[in-house]
Design a protein around this motif. Structure first.
Motif, PDB file in Angstrom:
ATOM      1  N   THR A 101      -8.931   8.844  60.783  1.00  0.00           N
ATOM      2  CA  THR A 101     -10.468   8.767  60.774  1.00  0.00           C
ATOM      3  C   THR A 101     -11.001  10.156  59.244  1.00  0.00           C
ATOM      4  N   PHE A 102      -9.854  11.180  59.259  1.00  0.00           N
ATOM      5  CA  PHE A 102     -10.288  11.413  57.333  1.00  0.00           C
ATOM      6  C   PHE A 102     -10.595  10.650  56.264  1.00  0.00           C
ATOM      7  N   VAL A 103      -9.751   9.423  56.431  1.00  0.00           N
ATOM      8  CA  VAL A 103      -9.498   8.625  55.195  1.00  0.00           C
ATOM      9  C   VAL A 103     -10.619   7.715  55.430  1.00  0.00           C
ATOM     10  N   GLU A 104     -10.520   6.924  56.964  1.00  0.00           N
ATOM     11  CA  GLU A 104     -12.045   6.383  56.502  1.00  0.00           C
ATOM     12  C   GLU A 104     -13.587   6.920  56.265  1.00  0.00           C
ATOM     13  N   GLU A 105     -13.274   8.023  56.664  1.00  0.00           N
ATOM     14  CA  GLU A 105     -14.688   8.888  56.043  1.00  0.00           C
ATOM     15  C   GLU A 105     -14.568   8.955  54.684  1.00  0.00           C
ATOM     16  N   ALA A 106     -13.375   9.813  54.380  1.00  0.00           N
ATOM     17  CA  ALA A 106     -13.201   9.777  52.245  1.00  0.00           C
ATOM     18  C   ALA A 106     -13.054   8.611  51.552  1.00  0.00           C
ATOM     19  N   LEU A 107     -12.759   7.276  52.405  1.00  0.00           N
ATOM     20  CA  LEU A 107     -13.159   6.392  51.488  1.00  0.00           C
ATOM     21  C   LEU A 107     -14.359   5.453  52.035  1.00  0.00           C
ATOM     22  N   ALA A 108     -15.422   5.890  53.021  1.00  0.00           N
ATOM     23  CA  ALA A 108     -16.272   5.410  52.867  1.00  0.00           C
ATOM     24  C   ALA A 108     -17.360   4.880  51.674  1.00  0.00           C
ATOM     25  N   GLU A 109     -18.646   3.643  51.612  1.00  0.00           N
ATOM     26  CA  GLU A 109     -19.346   3.710  50.425  1.00  0.00           C
ATOM     27  C   GLU A 109     -19.635   4.097  50.464  1.00  0.00           C
ATOM     28  N   GLY A 110     -19.582   5.277  48.809  1.00  0.00           N
ATOM     29  CA  GLY A 110     -21.157   6.563  48.716  1.00  0.00           C
ATOM     30  C   GLY A 110     -20.048   7.802  48.888  1.00  0.00           C
ATOM     31  N   ALA A 111     -19.250   7.735  49.516  1.00  0.00           N
ATOM     32  CA  ALA A 111     -18.975   9.382  49.947  1.00  0.00           C
ATOM     33  C   ALA A 111     -18.342   9.908  48.458  1.00  0.00           C
ATOM     34  N   GLN A 112     -17.977  10.968  49.040  1.00  0.00           N
ATOM     35  CA  GLN A 112     -17.439  11.927  48.009  1.00  0.00           C
ATOM     36  C   GLN A 112     -16.628  12.940  48.685  1.00  0.00           C
ATOM     37  N   ALA A 113     -15.253  13.447  47.891  1.00  0.00           N
ATOM     38  CA  ALA A 113     -14.867  13.992  48.953  1.00  0.00           C
ATOM     39  C   ALA A 113     -14.615  15.161  48.235  1.00  0.00           C
ATOM     40  N   LEU A 114     -14.209  16.659  48.817  1.00  0.00           N
ATOM     41  CA  LEU A 114     -13.716  17.468  48.025  1.00  0.00           C
ATOM     42  C   LEU A 114     -12.951  18.303  48.745  1.00  0.00           C
ATOM     43  N   VAL A 115     -11.389  18.580  48.061  1.00  0.00           N
ATOM     44  CA  VAL A 115     -10.540  19.246  48.991  1.00  0.00           C
ATOM     45  C   VAL A 115     -10.720  21.306  48.177  1.00  0.00           C
ATOM     46  N   TYR A 116     -10.406  21.685  49.421  1.00  0.00           N
ATOM     47  CA  TYR A 116     -10.885  23.437  49.045  1.00  0.00           C
ATOM     48  C   TYR A 116      -9.165  23.918  49.650  1.00  0.00           C
TER      49      TYR A 116
END
Length: 116
Positions: A101-116
Motif C-alpha cells: 500500500t505504501f509503494v502504491e501511494e508513493a508511486l501514484a501520479e503526482g505523489a511526493q514522498a518524504l521519509v523522516y
C-alpha cells in the motif's frame, strides 16, 4: 504528500520534524498520507504520544490531533504486529497496512514522498 516517519522518541528531532511537516501540510490544505513505522507506530495509539521536550518545537500532543483529523494515517502492519498492536489499539481512523500500500501511494501520479 506521502510522509513516512521511521523513528520514535529515540530520535526526537527527526520525529518532531516529520510530524511538524505533516501538520503544516494538513493546515495548508495538502492531501497528506502519513505512514508511521518502527516506534513511530506508538503515535497511532491514544495516550501514547511522547513529550519530546524539544525547545522551539510544537509538542507532538498539540500536532497529532490535527494530523489525525486531516490526514490519512497508517501504521505499518509489521511494525504494529511486532509491538502487539492491532486495529482495536489504534486511534479511530488509523489504518494498519503494509508495504504494498505504501509503494502504491508513493508511486501514484503526482505523489511526493518524504521519509523522516
Amino acid at each position: 504528500l506521502v510522509l513516512k516517519v521511521t523513528c520514535g522518541a529515540e530520535a526526537p528531532e527527526r520525529l518532531s520534524q516529520g510530524i511538524t511537516v505533516a501538520a503544516t501540510a494538513v493546515a495548508s490544505g495538502v492531501d497528506v498520507s502519513l505512514w508511521l513505522t518502527g516506534d513511530a507506530v506508538w503515535l497511532a495509539v491514544p495516550d501514547r504520544v511522547p513529550d519530546l521536550g524539544l525547545e522551539h518545537a510544537v509538542p507532538l500532543a498539540d500536532l497529532m490531533p490535527a494530523v489525525l483529523a486531516g490526514a490519512t494515517v497508517t501504521a505499518c502492519s509489521q511494525c504494529a504486529t511486532r509491538r502487539g498492536l492491532g486495529p482495536d489499539d489504534v486511534a479511530a481512523g488509523v489504518r494498519i497496512a503494509g508495504a504494498a500500500t505504501f509503494v502504491e501511494e508513493a508511486l501514484a501520479e503526482g505523489a511526493q514522498a518524504l521519509v523522516y
